[in-house]
Design a protein around this motif. Structure first.
Motif, PDB file in Angstrom:
ATOM      1  N   GLY A 153      35.725  29.451  57.967  1.00  0.00           N
ATOM      2  CA  GLY A 153      34.521  30.067  58.508  1.00  0.00           C
ATOM      3  C   GLY A 153      34.606  30.433  59.961  1.00  0.00           C
ATOM      4  N   VAL A 154      35.794  30.363  60.557  1.00  0.00           N
ATOM      5  CA  VAL A 154      35.957  30.718  61.971  1.00  0.00           C
ATOM      6  C   VAL A 154      36.136  32.235  62.060  1.00  0.00           C
ATOM      7  CG1 VAL A 154      37.354  30.458  64.051  1.00  0.00           C
ATOM      8  CG2 VAL A 154      36.964  28.489  62.552  1.00  0.00           C
ATOM      9  N   ASP A 170      29.198  27.991  60.639  1.00  0.00           N
ATOM     10  CA  ASP A 170      28.294  26.829  60.651  1.00  0.00           C
ATOM     11  C   ASP A 170      27.545  26.759  61.976  1.00  0.00           C
ATOM     12  OD1 ASP A 170      29.071  26.083  58.101  1.00  0.00           O
ATOM     13  OD2 ASP A 170      30.753  24.876  58.847  1.00  0.00           O
ATOM     14  N   ALA A 171      28.235  27.109  63.063  1.00  0.00           N
ATOM     15  CA  ALA A 171      27.597  27.106  64.380  1.00  0.00           C
ATOM     16  C   ALA A 171      26.545  28.211  64.467  1.00  0.00           C
ATOM     17  CB  ALA A 171      28.642  27.286  65.477  1.00  0.00           C
ATOM     18  N   LEU A 172      26.820  29.351  63.829  1.00  0.00           N
ATOM     19  CA  LEU A 172      25.854  30.453  63.821  1.00  0.00           C
ATOM     20  C   LEU A 172      24.605  30.074  63.043  1.00  0.00           C
ATOM     21  CD1 LEU A 172      28.259  33.479  63.185  1.00  0.00           C
ATOM     22  CD2 LEU A 172      27.342  32.672  65.367  1.00  0.00           C
ATOM     23  N   VAL A 173      24.780  29.372  61.947  1.00  0.00           N
ATOM     24  CA  VAL A 173      23.635  28.902  61.161  1.00  0.00           C
ATOM     25  C   VAL A 173      22.834  27.885  61.962  1.00  0.00           C
ATOM     26  CG1 VAL A 173      22.930  27.634  59.080  1.00  0.00           C
ATOM     27  CG2 VAL A 173      24.729  29.375  58.937  1.00  0.00           C
ATOM     28  N   ARG A 225      22.574  27.614  65.147  1.00  0.00           N
ATOM     29  CA  ARG A 225      21.848  28.257  66.232  1.00  0.00           C
ATOM     30  C   ARG A 225      20.685  29.102  65.715  1.00  0.00           C
ATOM     31  NH1 ARG A 225      24.069  32.184  71.112  1.00  0.00           N
ATOM     32  NH2 ARG A 225      21.991  32.752  71.838  1.00  0.00           N
ATOM     33  N   GLY A 226      20.686  29.430  64.435  1.00  0.00           N
ATOM     34  CA  GLY A 226      19.593  30.213  63.853  1.00  0.00           C
ATOM     35  C   GLY A 226      19.886  31.686  63.756  1.00  0.00           C
ATOM     36  N   ILE A 227      21.098  32.092  64.117  1.00  0.00           N
ATOM     37  CA  ILE A 227      21.474  33.499  64.000  1.00  0.00           C
ATOM     38  C   ILE A 227      21.561  33.887  62.533  1.00  0.00           C
ATOM     39  CG2 ILE A 227      23.300  35.175  64.481  1.00  0.00           C
ATOM     40  CD1 ILE A 227      23.913  33.560  67.009  1.00  0.00           C
ATOM     41  N   LEU A 228      22.043  32.978  61.704  1.00  0.00           N
ATOM     42  CA  LEU A 228      22.063  33.148  60.256  1.00  0.00           C
ATOM     43  C   LEU A 228      21.300  31.991  59.619  1.00  0.00           C
ATOM     44  CD1 LEU A 228      25.825  34.064  59.634  1.00  0.00           C
ATOM     45  CD2 LEU A 228      23.890  35.647  59.733  1.00  0.00           C
ATOM     46  N   LYS A 229      20.592  32.295  58.531  1.00  0.00           N
ATOM     47  CA  LYS A 229      19.930  31.221  57.790  1.00  0.00           C
ATOM     48  C   LYS A 229      20.916  30.545  56.851  1.00  0.00           C
ATOM     49  CE  LYS A 229      15.148  32.789  57.924  1.00  0.00           C
ATOM     50  NZ  LYS A 229      13.958  33.144  57.122  1.00  0.00           N
ATOM     51  N   LYS A 230      21.767  31.381  56.251  1.00  0.00           N
ATOM     52  CA  LYS A 230      22.785  30.866  55.348  1.00  0.00           C
ATOM     53  C   LYS A 230      24.057  31.663  55.565  1.00  0.00           C
ATOM     54  CE  LYS A 230      19.578  29.527  51.640  1.00  0.00           C
ATOM     55  NZ  LYS A 230      19.191  29.753  50.214  1.00  0.00           N
ATOM     56  N   SER A 231      25.174  31.058  55.217  1.00  0.00           N
ATOM     57  CA  SER A 231      26.450  31.756  55.311  1.00  0.00           C
ATOM     58  C   SER A 231      27.043  31.894  53.915  1.00  0.00           C
ATOM     59  CB  SER A 231      27.424  30.995  56.214  1.00  0.00           C
ATOM     60  OG  SER A 231      28.711  31.587  56.138  1.00  0.00           O
ATOM     61  N   GLN A 251      18.349  37.863  53.259  1.00  0.00           N
ATOM     62  CA  GLN A 251      17.626  36.910  54.091  1.00  0.00           C
ATOM     63  C   GLN A 251      17.114  37.606  55.346  1.00  0.00           C
ATOM     64  OE1 GLN A 251      20.914  34.151  54.861  1.00  0.00           O
ATOM     65  NE2 GLN A 251      21.055  34.935  56.934  1.00  0.00           N
ATOM     66  N   ASP A 252      16.232  36.917  56.064  1.00  0.00           N
ATOM     67  CA  ASP A 252      15.738  37.411  57.345  1.00  0.00           C
ATOM     68  C   ASP A 252      16.570  36.796  58.455  1.00  0.00           C
ATOM     69  OD1 ASP A 252      13.783  38.818  56.070  1.00  0.00           O
ATOM     70  OD2 ASP A 252      12.267  37.236  56.258  1.00  0.00           O
ATOM     71  N   ASN A 253      16.930  37.610  59.461  1.00  0.00           N
ATOM     72  CA  ASN A 253      17.661  37.045  60.585  1.00  0.00           C
ATOM     73  C   ASN A 253      16.683  36.533  61.645  1.00  0.00           C
ATOM     74  OD1 ASN A 253      16.698  39.335  61.830  1.00  0.00           O
ATOM     75  ND2 ASN A 253      18.684  40.076  62.516  1.00  0.00           N
ATOM     76  N   PHE A 254      17.202  36.096  62.784  1.00  0.00           N
ATOM     77  CA  PHE A 254      16.352  35.475  63.799  1.00  0.00           C
ATOM     78  C   PHE A 254      15.329  36.464  64.360  1.00  0.00           C
ATOM     79  CE2 PHE A 254      19.349  37.767  66.266  1.00  0.00           C
ATOM     80  CZ  PHE A 254      18.777  37.988  67.518  1.00  0.00           C
ATOM     81  N   ALA A 255      15.615  37.783  64.258  1.00  0.00           N
ATOM     82  CA  ALA A 255      14.693  38.791  64.784  1.00  0.00           C
ATOM     83  C   ALA A 255      13.668  39.218  63.742  1.00  0.00           C
ATOM     84  CB  ALA A 255      15.485  40.011  65.266  1.00  0.00           C
TER      85      ALA A 255
END
Length: 560
Positions: free
Chosen positions: A127-128, A153-156, A158-164, A180-184
């Protein structure tokens, strides 16, 4: 392991020489590259035509016939002997070319990824993030450089992604998509696709991010454009001349074309329609046309009731129904009224002017609250009914006299349509005659025809009973006439008497006045029937200049 084994294990041409450059050992790749076999103990220089040491780069340039080598010197642990590992310069050139092609392909791949409107990021199986493009910045608002080296996992977290989808792709070994909806707050579609190596092992996961909010906006705009396009198409169709017949309905006159154009505009407008006109002009035909071409025809029915043909004491139960035991003789099961039967459809109230005052109050409630109450019932019931009312009476005058409720009149008079009598739309008469003649011939299995003089009479007759009278007369003539040709002599006596005085004066006048009256009458009928002065002249057995002069004299104009 001895020197021979070490040298043989090297994947490039290799040779071991002593300090004084004597050959000690070499591998099969070295042997295959030489044109002459080296002998152990002889000088390495004897195997090459040229042997030069480049002191600045610590490399040895050697040439053996057509082959050129570059040797790099290494050392062997615990020995003073020298290890030379070489490569043919032709192979180096190939590697160089291959490296150049690889760089070009990498550049093209980068350009393709960068040009994608969708966001793309490529990760390893853990996932890198390995590579991404600029579109991801537009979708997420975060620079693409931030993602490089970051774990999904770090992006999830932080809330940038809800799921990967990366872990799902690795686990399921197939393409996976999630919405899904992103942070915006934007709706995005994420699709992950595995990349396998030759052994079937996943090496990378390519993830595509599509901003559905843009797509949804485009879809909404497309739907609006389609609706607008359909509206324009409908408007264009209305502007074009309608055909003379619509499912058996004759609309040859300009007045009737305008009426049916109006009807087309209001078929799906759930407002009350009030049809006005003399008896027999076709009010029920227009009402049925409005229903048939509306959305209500898909779910409901067209229910017609004549308010003047049913006794007042029975009309209420017919309209609103009754509950069990509501009155003597009532059905034990009760009975639904016309409003309930017409639910989701249209209720055509013919002769609405004959509706008793006490029922006018109940009808007003239906129009105001969309609910009815059966006779003997205690609970109102919602109904979804469009009302089309018709009358040959002057409701406005009835309101003044107190015979019709003013509030009900204005509830009914939302979309009034006046249908003129047949004498005021003579362009419809001849097409109607032919329609009714065809229907009668088919009904009675005959093939009757109308004489030309009879057609002229039917065209000039005023038809106080309108379409109903015309239809009945044509059917009557088809039945009672023994010959195939129907002539003036076959007319019933009341019509023959009318034909003898139809263009004559009603009192004694001068011959000049009588002549002018007859001319006005005949020319008036002619301009209704014909489209130009040439046809009128031909029909009246006159010259075209004479017709033009007389039309000007009597202030008549040809209808175009």
């Amino acid at each position: 392991m001895n020197f021979n084994d070490i040298v043989e294990s090297i994947p490039l041409p290799a040779v071991v020489i002593s300090k004084d450059e004597k050959v000690i050992s070499y591998n099969h790749l070295m042997e295959a590259s030489l044109e002459e076999v080296m002998e152990t103990g002889e000088s390495i220089r004897n195997a090459f035509l040229r042997w030069e040491t480049n002191t600045s780069s610590e490399m040895i340039m050697a040439e053996s016939g057509k082959k050129r080598f570059i040797f790099i010197e290494g050392s062997l642990t615990g020995s003073s002997d020298r290890l030379l590992i070489g490569k043919e310069t032709s192979e180096l050139s190939a590697l160089k070319n291959e490296n150049k092609e690889l760089k070009n392909l990498t550049h093209e791949l980068d350009a393709i990824i960068e040009s994608s409107y969708d966001g793309i990021y490529i990760t390893d199986t853990k996932g890198v993030t390995w590579k991404t493009n600029s579109a991801i910045e537009r979708i997420t608002g975060i620079p693409k450089e931030y993602y490089i080296g970051k774990s999904v996992d770090a992006l999830v977290k932080r809330g940038i992604l809800k799921k990967s989808v990366t872990h799902k792709v690795v686990k399921q070994r197939r393409t996976v998509s999630v919405v899904q909806d992103n942070f915006a707050g934007k709706e995005i579609l994420i699709t992950g696709t595995p990349v396998f190596n030759e052994d079937g092992v996943i090496e990378k996961v390519v993830t595509n991010i599509r901003d559905l909010s843009d797509l949804n906006a485009l879809q909404t705009e497309l739907e609006k454009m389609n609706q607008l396009n359909n509206k324009y198409k409908k408007e264009l169709a209305l502007l074009k001349n309608k055909p003379d017949r619509l499912d058996g309905i004759v609309i040859n006159s300009e007045h009737m074309k305008m009426i049916y154009n109006t009807a087309d505009r209001i078929v799906d407008i759930d407002a009350t329609v009030l049809l006005l006109g003399e008896t027999g002009v076709g009010k029920d035909v227009l009402g049925k046309y409005i229903f048939t071409n509306s959305m209500r025809s898909r779910e409901g029915e067209f229910i017609k009731i004549n308010c003047g043909a049913i006794p007042p004491d029975l009309l209420e139960s017919e309209l609103f129904g009754y509950e069990s035991g509501a009155f003597t003789g009532a059905s034990r099961q009760g009975k639904p009224g016309m409003f309930e039967i017409a639910d989701k459809g249209v209720l055509f109230l013919d002769e609405i002017g004959e509706l008793p005052l006490q029922l006018q109050v109940k009808l007003l409630r239906v129009l105001q609250e969309n609910e009815i109450q059966r006779i003997g019932g205690t609970k109102p019931k919602k109904v979804d009914v469009r009302i089309i009312a018709a009358t040959n009476r002057n409701l406005k005058e009835m309101v003044t006299k107190g015979d019709f409720r003013e509030d009900l009149y204005y509830r009914l008079n939302v979309l009034p349509i006046f249908i003129p009598p047949l004498k005021d739309r003579r362009d419809d008469i001849l097409p109607l005659i032919q329609t009714f003649l065809n229907q009668a011939n088919e009904k009675y299995h005959m093939s009757k025809l109308l004489d030309g003089k009879l057609k002229d009479f039917l065209f000039t007759y005023d038809w106080p009973g309108n379409l109903r009278e015309l239809s009945n007369l044509i059917e009557r003539l088809v039945v009672i006439t023994p010959d195939d040709a129907i002539k003036m002599d076959n007319l019933p006596s009341e019509y023959r008497e009318s034909s003898e005085t139809i263009i004559g004066p009603s009192s004694i006048v001068s011959l000049k006045e009588a002549t002018e009256m007859a001319e006005v009458k005949v020319l008036g009928l002619a301009v209704e029937k014909y489209k130009n002065t040439y046809d009128i002249a031909k029909a009246l057995d006159s010259s075209q200049p004479t017709i033009v002069r007389k039309l000007k004299k009597y202030n008549l104009m040809v209808k175009r």
